[in-house]
Design a protein around this motif. Sequence first.
Motif, PDB file in Angstrom:
ATOM      1  N   LEU A 104       1.284  -9.327 -12.168  1.00  0.00           N
ATOM      2  CA  LEU A 104       0.694 -10.184 -13.198  1.00  0.00           C
ATOM      3  C   LEU A 104      -0.327 -11.184 -12.678  1.00  0.00           C
ATOM      4  O   LEU A 104      -1.382 -11.372 -13.277  1.00  0.00           O
ATOM      5  CB  LEU A 104       1.801 -10.929 -13.955  1.00  0.00           C
ATOM      6  CG  LEU A 104       2.784 -10.062 -14.749  1.00  0.00           C
ATOM      7  CD1 LEU A 104       3.844 -10.923 -15.405  1.00  0.00           C
ATOM      8  CD2 LEU A 104       2.043  -9.240 -15.804  1.00  0.00           C
ATOM      9  N   ASN A 105      -0.033 -11.864 -11.563  1.00  0.00           N
ATOM     10  CA  ASN A 105      -0.901 -12.997 -11.215  1.00  0.00           C
ATOM     11  C   ASN A 105      -1.153 -13.156  -9.721  1.00  0.00           C
ATOM     12  O   ASN A 105      -1.362 -14.254  -9.237  1.00  0.00           O
ATOM     13  CB  ASN A 105      -0.303 -14.297 -11.762  1.00  0.00           C
ATOM     14  CG  ASN A 105       1.116 -14.516 -11.266  1.00  0.00           C
ATOM     15  OD1 ASN A 105       1.609 -13.763 -10.437  1.00  0.00           O
ATOM     16  ND2 ASN A 105       1.755 -15.559 -11.762  1.00  0.00           N
ATOM     17  N   GLY A 106      -1.113 -12.100  -8.986  1.00  0.00           N
ATOM     18  CA  GLY A 106      -1.370 -12.195  -7.554  1.00  0.00           C
ATOM     19  C   GLY A 106      -1.764 -10.842  -6.999  1.00  0.00           C
ATOM     20  O   GLY A 106      -1.843  -9.853  -7.724  1.00  0.00           O
ATOM     21  N   THR A 107      -2.015 -10.805  -5.704  1.00  0.00           N
ATOM     22  CA  THR A 107      -2.342  -9.553  -5.021  1.00  0.00           C
ATOM     23  C   THR A 107      -1.257  -9.262  -3.997  1.00  0.00           C
ATOM     24  O   THR A 107      -0.861 -10.154  -3.231  1.00  0.00           O
ATOM     25  CB  THR A 107      -3.705  -9.650  -4.320  1.00  0.00           C
ATOM     26  OG1 THR A 107      -4.706  -9.911  -5.315  1.00  0.00           O
ATOM     27  CG2 THR A 107      -4.047  -8.359  -3.598  1.00  0.00           C
ATOM     28  N   LEU A 108      -0.769  -8.034  -3.996  1.00  0.00           N
ATOM     29  CA  LEU A 108       0.328  -7.656  -3.104  1.00  0.00           C
ATOM     30  C   LEU A 108      -0.104  -6.551  -2.150  1.00  0.00           C
ATOM     31  O   LEU A 108      -0.847  -5.640  -2.524  1.00  0.00           O
ATOM     32  CB  LEU A 108       1.531  -7.154  -3.914  1.00  0.00           C
ATOM     33  CG  LEU A 108       2.194  -8.116  -4.907  1.00  0.00           C
ATOM     34  CD1 LEU A 108       3.358  -7.416  -5.593  1.00  0.00           C
ATOM     35  CD2 LEU A 108       2.661  -9.382  -4.225  1.00  0.00           C
ATOM     36  N   HIS A 109       0.376  -6.647  -0.921  1.00  0.00           N
ATOM     37  CA  HIS A 109       0.336  -5.536   0.024  1.00  0.00           C
ATOM     38  C   HIS A 109       1.754  -4.974   0.078  1.00  0.00           C
ATOM     39  O   HIS A 109       2.695  -5.702   0.395  1.00  0.00           O
ATOM     40  CB  HIS A 109      -0.109  -5.998   1.415  1.00  0.00           C
ATOM     41  CG  HIS A 109      -1.566  -6.351   1.491  1.00  0.00           C
ATOM     42  ND1 HIS A 109      -2.098  -7.464   0.868  1.00  0.00           N
ATOM     43  CD2 HIS A 109      -2.610  -5.727   2.103  1.00  0.00           C
ATOM     44  CE1 HIS A 109      -3.399  -7.527   1.105  1.00  0.00           C
ATOM     45  NE2 HIS A 109      -3.742  -6.481   1.850  1.00  0.00           N
ATOM     46  N   VAL A 110       1.878  -3.705  -0.244  1.00  0.00           N
ATOM     47  CA  VAL A 110       3.206  -3.095  -0.369  1.00  0.00           C
ATOM     48  C   VAL A 110       3.317  -1.902   0.577  1.00  0.00           C
ATOM     49  O   VAL A 110       2.425  -1.038   0.617  1.00  0.00           O
ATOM     50  CB  VAL A 110       3.458  -2.614  -1.822  1.00  0.00           C
ATOM     51  CG1 VAL A 110       4.818  -1.941  -1.940  1.00  0.00           C
ATOM     52  CG2 VAL A 110       3.357  -3.786  -2.796  1.00  0.00           C
ATOM     53  N   ARG A 111       4.402  -1.872   1.343  1.00  0.00           N
ATOM     54  CA  ARG A 111       4.678  -0.722   2.202  1.00  0.00           C
ATOM     55  C   ARG A 111       5.545   0.275   1.435  1.00  0.00           C
ATOM     56  O   ARG A 111       6.609  -0.083   0.916  1.00  0.00           O
ATOM     57  CB  ARG A 111       5.387  -1.151   3.487  1.00  0.00           C
ATOM     58  CG  ARG A 111       5.528   0.002   4.514  1.00  0.00           C
ATOM     59  CD  ARG A 111       6.271  -0.450   5.761  1.00  0.00           C
ATOM     60  NE  ARG A 111       5.622  -1.584   6.406  1.00  0.00           N
ATOM     61  CZ  ARG A 111       4.545  -1.499   7.192  1.00  0.00           C
ATOM     62  NH1 ARG A 111       3.988  -0.316   7.416  1.00  0.00           N
ATOM     63  NH2 ARG A 111       4.025  -2.586   7.728  1.00  0.00           N
TER      64      ARG A 111
END
Length: 646
Positions: A217-224
Motif C-alpha cells: 500500500l505505502n512503501g517499497t519492498l525487496h522480497v526474497r
Amino acid sequence: METNTKVIQKTNNNQEHNPPETPKWFPKALEHIELIAALLSGLLILITWSLESILSEPMWIFLHIIAFSIGGFAKAREGITETIRTKRLNVEMLMIFAAIGSVSIGYWTEGAILIFIFALSGALETYSMNKSNKAISSLMELQPEEATVIKNGQEQIIPVSSLKMDDVILVRAGERIPADGTVIKGSSAIDESAITGESIPVNKGNSQEVYASTVVLNGTLHVRITTKPTETLFQKIIAMVQNAQEEKSPSQLFIERFEGMYVIIVLIAVAIMMFLPFLAFGWTISESIYRAMVLLVVASPCALVASISPATLSAISNAARKGVLFKGGVHAENVSNVKAIALDKTGTLTNGKPVVTEVIIHPDFDREYIIAAAGAIENESTHPLAQAITAYSDKQLRSKPGIQVYDMKTISGNGVTAIVDNKKYEIGKPDFVGREAASKYLNGIAPELALQGQTIIFVKVDNKIVAVFALKDTIRNTTKKAIRDLKERGIQPIMLTGDNELTAKAVAEEAGIDQYIANCLPQEKLEHVKELRKKYHNIAMVGDGINDAPALATSNVGIAMGEGTDIALETSDIVLMKNDLSRITNTITLSRRMNRIIKQNIFFSLSVIIVLILTNYLQILDLPLGVIGHEGSTILVILNGLRLLK
C-alpha cells in the motif's frame, strides 16, 4: 549509463494490426447464453400462441419447431452426450422423450412449454454454478502476471512463472506481490484481504513473510522468494475452491445413482400406461396414450435432481466469500453433524505468540533501566520468549537509556548471559538463575504466577535476582465467543495440548472450556481423537501445526487455521483463512441451513411428483397443468437453493 534498466518490450507500431475490441457486453451475453435462449424460446411460444388464429398450420408448426430448437438445444446436447458417454439414460433424455411424446399426440404448445420451462430451470442451475465459479475467476484475476526481479543491481521484468527460489523481487506501492517470500528490505502496510478476507492492512517489515496477490500500500519492498510460484498459499486457496466445487456430497452422489434407475422405471411405467388402462379398464387408446405422455412429463425427477447441487454450490460460494474454504461438498454436508470439537491450543485457541503479561522489578533497582537492558540483551536472540521481552521493552519505554550489550551468549534451553555496563546479566529459567533464590524472590511471587499457567523468566544481575517477567500465550479475541457459541449449539469443545497441566488448565478456564487433555504428543493427540470419535461418533478437529496433522486426518472433519503449516492445510477438510474461530459456528450454521434446504427440496419435489402421478391416474390432471406443476417445482427448488448465496 543508467544503473537500473527495465527489460520491457513495447511495440507501438502494431496497433493497426490488432483485432477490433470486443464489446464489453459480449462476454456477459455469452455467460448467460443458456438463459437468453430459454427466454427467447418462451417469447416465441407466447407470440405463436397469441397469433394462432391468423397463422397457417405449417407456419404455426414451424414456429414451434424453432422454439423447440432454441430452448432445447443445450439440454438435448447435454443429455445425448452424457448418455453416449455413460451408456445410461438420464433426466435430460427423459424430457426429450416427453416433448416428442407431447408432439406425437398433437400437443405442440404444451411440448414447447415443457422444453421452455426445462431450459429455464437448467439456466438457473447453470447460473448457480457460474456464481460459484466466480469465486475462482475473481481469485485468478488477482494473480500478477509479471514480476520485477533485481539481478546484478538491475531491474528486469519477467513472467511470474519464471521466478525461482531465492530470487529478489522489487514490489512498489500499489502493486501486488507476485509470490510468497520474506521481506529483506523496506516496510509497508499490506492489504491481505485476498488471503484472509480482512480489510484492515497489516504492517510488514524486515524478515516478515508476505504472500502472493496481496497488495503493497505505502512503501517499497525487496522480497526474497521462498516458495515456487505454483505452490504459493494463494495457489493452494484456488486449488481448494476448485476441488470443493468438483467433489460431490453423499446426497448428490446418491441422487445421481438413483436417477439412472428411476428413468428406466418411468419409461417402463409409461409403456405399461399406454396399453394397460386400454386393455384392463376400458379406456380409449387415445386416452391411455395421452395419460402415458402426462405420466412421462410429471414423473421425471428434474426437481429431485436439482434439489442438491445448486444448494451445495451456493453454500460453498457463500463460505468462500467469508474466508472459509470447503474442500468438497461432502464436508459442507458433514460439518453439521459434528457433536464435539477437539481444539489444539497454541495457534488455534491462542495467538501462538507469547506476550509479557506482568513485570515485577526489585524496588532497589530502576524499573525502566532493567526493562531496557533485558530488551536490549534479548534483542540479540531469536527465541520466541526473547522476542516477546524485546517487544514489551520497545512498547513500554518511550525514551530508552543507551544500552550497549557485550559478550552475549545463549545457553541452549536455559537462557542467555551478557555484559551491560560492566555487570553480568543472566536471563532465563529458575534453574538457570538458581531455583532456591528464584522461589524466594519477593516473598515467592514467581510460583504464584506459575500457578496461573504463565512462563516465568528471571533477570539476574551480578548474582542478585532483580526482575521477573511473566509471559503467556494469550487467547485469540474470538476464542471465548466461539466456545460459548459452540456450547449453545450443543457441541462439546475439548482442548488437546502438549503444554503442562497448569498452563492447560489456565487457558481452558480463560476460554470457557470444561474438558481438556494436557501433555499430548502428536501420537497421543491421534489416539485421543480416536477415543472421542467412539464417544461422540462425529467430531471435528481444529489445529494449525505439523503435530496436529494426524489428528486432523483422523477426525470426521478436519479444520485448519489459515496461518497454519502446509501439512495442516493439506490434511484438513476445511480451512479458516481468517484464523477466526467464530467462523466455525457460522460454518456449522450454514451447513445445517444447507441440509435443511436440501431436505425441503427433496420432500417438496417428491410430494409434487406423487400428487401429479395420482391426479393423472385419476384423470384429473391434463398435460398443460402437468407441465407447469412439474417444471414449476424444478424452478422453485433451484431458487430455494440459491437462497444460500446470501
